[in-house]
Design a protein around this motif. Sequence first.
Motif, PDB file in Angstrom:
ATOM      1  N   TYR A  47     -93.484 -16.362 -72.452  1.00 30.04           N
ATOM      2  CA  TYR A  47     -93.445 -17.245 -71.285  1.00 30.04           C
ATOM      3  C   TYR A  47     -93.841 -16.496 -70.019  1.00 30.04           C
ATOM      4  CZ  TYR A  47     -91.021 -21.039 -73.770  1.00 30.04           C
ATOM      5  OH  TYR A  47     -90.687 -22.052 -74.613  1.00 30.04           O
ATOM      6  N   THR A  48     -93.404 -15.252 -69.895  1.00 29.00           N
ATOM      7  CA  THR A  48     -93.717 -14.455 -68.705  1.00 29.00           C
ATOM      8  C   THR A  48     -95.210 -14.163 -68.630  1.00 29.00           C
ATOM      9  OG1 THR A  48     -91.538 -13.426 -68.820  1.00 29.00           O
ATOM     10  CG2 THR A  48     -93.171 -12.328 -67.473  1.00 29.00           C
ATOM     11  N   SER A  49     -95.814 -13.792 -69.742  1.00 28.35           N
ATOM     12  CA  SER A  49     -97.248 -13.473 -69.723  1.00 28.35           C
ATOM     13  C   SER A  49     -98.097 -14.713 -69.475  1.00 28.35           C
ATOM     14  CB  SER A  49     -97.661 -12.789 -71.018  1.00 28.35           C
ATOM     15  OG  SER A  49     -97.494 -13.657 -72.110  1.00 28.35           O
ATOM     16  N   SER A  50     -97.618 -15.892 -69.896  1.00 30.40           N
ATOM     17  CA  SER A  50     -98.378 -17.119 -69.653  1.00 30.40           C
ATOM     18  C   SER A  50     -98.072 -17.732 -68.287  1.00 30.40           C
ATOM     19  CB  SER A  50     -98.105 -18.142 -70.756  1.00 30.40           C
ATOM     20  OG  SER A  50     -96.764 -18.599 -70.689  1.00 30.40           O
ATOM     21  N   ILE A  80     -84.999 -10.323 -69.284  1.00 29.44           N
ATOM     22  CA  ILE A  80     -84.632 -11.275 -68.235  1.00 29.44           C
ATOM     23  C   ILE A  80     -85.025 -10.742 -66.866  1.00 29.44           C
ATOM     24  CG2 ILE A  80     -82.645 -12.304 -67.053  1.00 29.44           C
ATOM     25  CD1 ILE A  80     -81.355 -12.494 -69.872  1.00 29.44           C
ATOM     26  N   LEU A  81     -84.791  -9.467 -66.640  1.00 32.35           N
ATOM     27  CA  LEU A  81     -85.147  -8.853 -65.364  1.00 32.35           C
ATOM     28  C   LEU A  81     -86.652  -8.916 -65.137  1.00 32.35           C
ATOM     29  CD1 LEU A  81     -83.838  -7.462 -62.953  1.00 32.35           C
ATOM     30  CD2 LEU A  81     -84.188  -5.290 -64.112  1.00 32.35           C
ATOM     31  N   GLN A  86     -90.824 -11.381 -61.558  1.00 32.07           N
ATOM     32  CA  GLN A  86     -92.214 -11.812 -61.467  1.00 32.07           C
ATOM     33  C   GLN A  86     -92.387 -13.196 -60.860  1.00 32.07           C
ATOM     34  OE1 GLN A  86     -94.526 -11.205 -64.979  1.00 32.07           O
ATOM     35  NE2 GLN A  86     -93.796  -9.127 -65.264  1.00 32.07           N
ATOM     36  N   VAL A  87     -91.305 -13.904 -60.645  1.00 31.16           N
ATOM     37  CA  VAL A  87     -91.395 -15.237 -60.059  1.00 31.16           C
ATOM     38  C   VAL A  87     -91.647 -15.104 -58.560  1.00 31.16           C
ATOM     39  CG1 VAL A  87     -90.145 -17.394 -59.645  1.00 31.16           C
ATOM     40  CG2 VAL A  87     -89.848 -16.187 -61.793  1.00 31.16           C
ATOM     41  N   ARG A  88     -92.569 -15.915 -58.043  1.00 30.21           N
ATOM     42  CA  ARG A  88     -92.818 -15.919 -56.603  1.00 30.21           C
ATOM     43  C   ARG A  88     -91.630 -16.556 -55.896  1.00 30.21           C
ATOM     44  NH1 ARG A  88     -98.210 -18.852 -55.416  1.00 30.21           N
ATOM     45  NH2 ARG A  88     -96.828 -20.492 -56.100  1.00 30.21           N
ATOM     46  N   GLN A  89     -91.335 -16.079 -54.704  1.00 30.16           N
ATOM     47  CA  GLN A  89     -90.153 -16.555 -53.984  1.00 30.16           C
ATOM     48  C   GLN A  89     -90.230 -18.040 -53.643  1.00 30.16           C
ATOM     49  OE1 GLN A  89     -88.633 -14.242 -50.809  1.00 30.16           O
ATOM     50  NE2 GLN A  89     -88.587 -12.360 -51.999  1.00 30.16           N
ATOM     51  N   VAL A  90     -91.427 -18.576 -53.454  1.00 31.32           N
ATOM     52  CA  VAL A  90     -91.548 -20.004 -53.135  1.00 31.32           C
ATOM     53  C   VAL A  90     -91.226 -20.886 -54.341  1.00 31.32           C
ATOM     54  CG1 VAL A  90     -93.179 -19.656 -51.251  1.00 31.32           C
ATOM     55  CG2 VAL A  90     -94.034 -19.983 -53.567  1.00 31.32           C
ATOM     56  N   ASP A  91     -91.294 -20.332 -55.553  1.00 32.10           N
ATOM     57  CA  ASP A  91     -91.022 -21.109 -56.763  1.00 32.10           C
ATOM     58  C   ASP A  91     -89.566 -21.048 -57.209  1.00 32.10           C
ATOM     59  OD1 ASP A  91     -93.721 -21.730 -56.865  1.00 32.10           O
ATOM     60  OD2 ASP A  91     -94.194 -20.032 -58.181  1.00 32.10           O
ATOM     61  N   ILE A  92     -88.798 -20.143 -56.635  1.00 33.06           N
ATOM     62  CA  ILE A  92     -87.418 -19.940 -57.093  1.00 33.06           C
ATOM     63  C   ILE A  92     -86.582 -21.201 -56.914  1.00 33.06           C
ATOM     64  CG2 ILE A  92     -85.289 -18.653 -56.682  1.00 33.06           C
ATOM     65  CD1 ILE A  92     -87.014 -16.221 -56.008  1.00 33.06           C
ATOM     66  N   ALA A  93     -86.670 -21.848 -55.768  1.00 34.57           N
ATOM     67  CA  ALA A  93     -85.843 -23.036 -55.503  1.00 34.57           C
ATOM     68  C   ALA A  93     -86.131 -24.153 -56.504  1.00 34.57           C
ATOM     69  CB  ALA A  93     -86.060 -23.525 -54.076  1.00 34.57           C
ATOM     70  N   GLY A 125     -84.031  -7.037 -53.646  1.00 32.64           N
ATOM     71  CA  GLY A 125     -84.484  -8.090 -52.748  1.00 32.64           C
ATOM     72  C   GLY A 125     -84.777  -9.387 -53.472  1.00 32.64           C
ATOM     73  N   ILE A 126     -85.458  -9.287 -54.604  1.00 37.18           N
ATOM     74  CA  ILE A 126     -85.784 -10.503 -55.351  1.00 37.18           C
ATOM     75  C   ILE A 126     -84.533 -11.104 -55.986  1.00 37.18           C
ATOM     76  CG2 ILE A 126     -86.431  -9.352 -57.508  1.00 37.18           C
ATOM     77  CD1 ILE A 126     -88.219 -12.381 -56.045  1.00 37.18           C
ATOM     78  N   LEU A 127     -83.607 -10.249 -56.429  1.00 30.73           N
ATOM     79  CA  LEU A 127     -82.361 -10.780 -56.999  1.00 30.73           C
ATOM     80  C   LEU A 127     -81.537 -11.473 -55.926  1.00 30.73           C
ATOM     81  CD1 LEU A 127     -81.310  -7.916 -59.443  1.00 30.73           C
ATOM     82  CD2 LEU A 127     -82.486 -10.049 -59.958  1.00 30.73           C
TER      83      LEU A 127
END
Length: 153
Positions: A47-50, A80-81, A86-93, A125-127
């Motif tokens: 999932y991460t690579s795709s 998991i880490l 690798q997720v962009r901050q705008v997609d987290i919400a 920072g990302i966490l």
Amino acid sequence: MEDWRRIDIDAYDPESGRLTADDLKPPYSHTVSLQELQPTIQQLRSYTSSGDFAAAVELFTTDPPYNADEQAKSQYFSGILEVLTQVRQVDIANIVKRLDRKQQDALIKYLYKGMSIPEGQKHGGILLAWFEKLTQVAGVNPIVHYLSDRRTV
């Protein structure tokens, strides 16, 4: 006469069932090994690579391996880490909004675990961004559940 403030009244109550250390242990059917977690770890990496981070987060929060040994938990958490960083901050919400209550509780456990180990602190920072978005969506409920739950990830 004895000091009535120091009397243990529960000792005189036959209905008062005292809890033992065995009563406090969560019921696990069997310990999950690293070999049993390998397919899930491979699926997370796929999932991460795709770039399907929402599916990866849903996968690892759906059924956390609470009853795995420490080595298996460590390997699982490294996958998991990898997803979380690798997720962009705008997609987290948007990803956090898709999770149900139990998945949010599992996510907060992984965030706290990440902040407590050196390899997770490198990505602090990302966490913290994940933590912020999670508390904006769910409030303090996942934090309270984390503090009161004996199961660890």
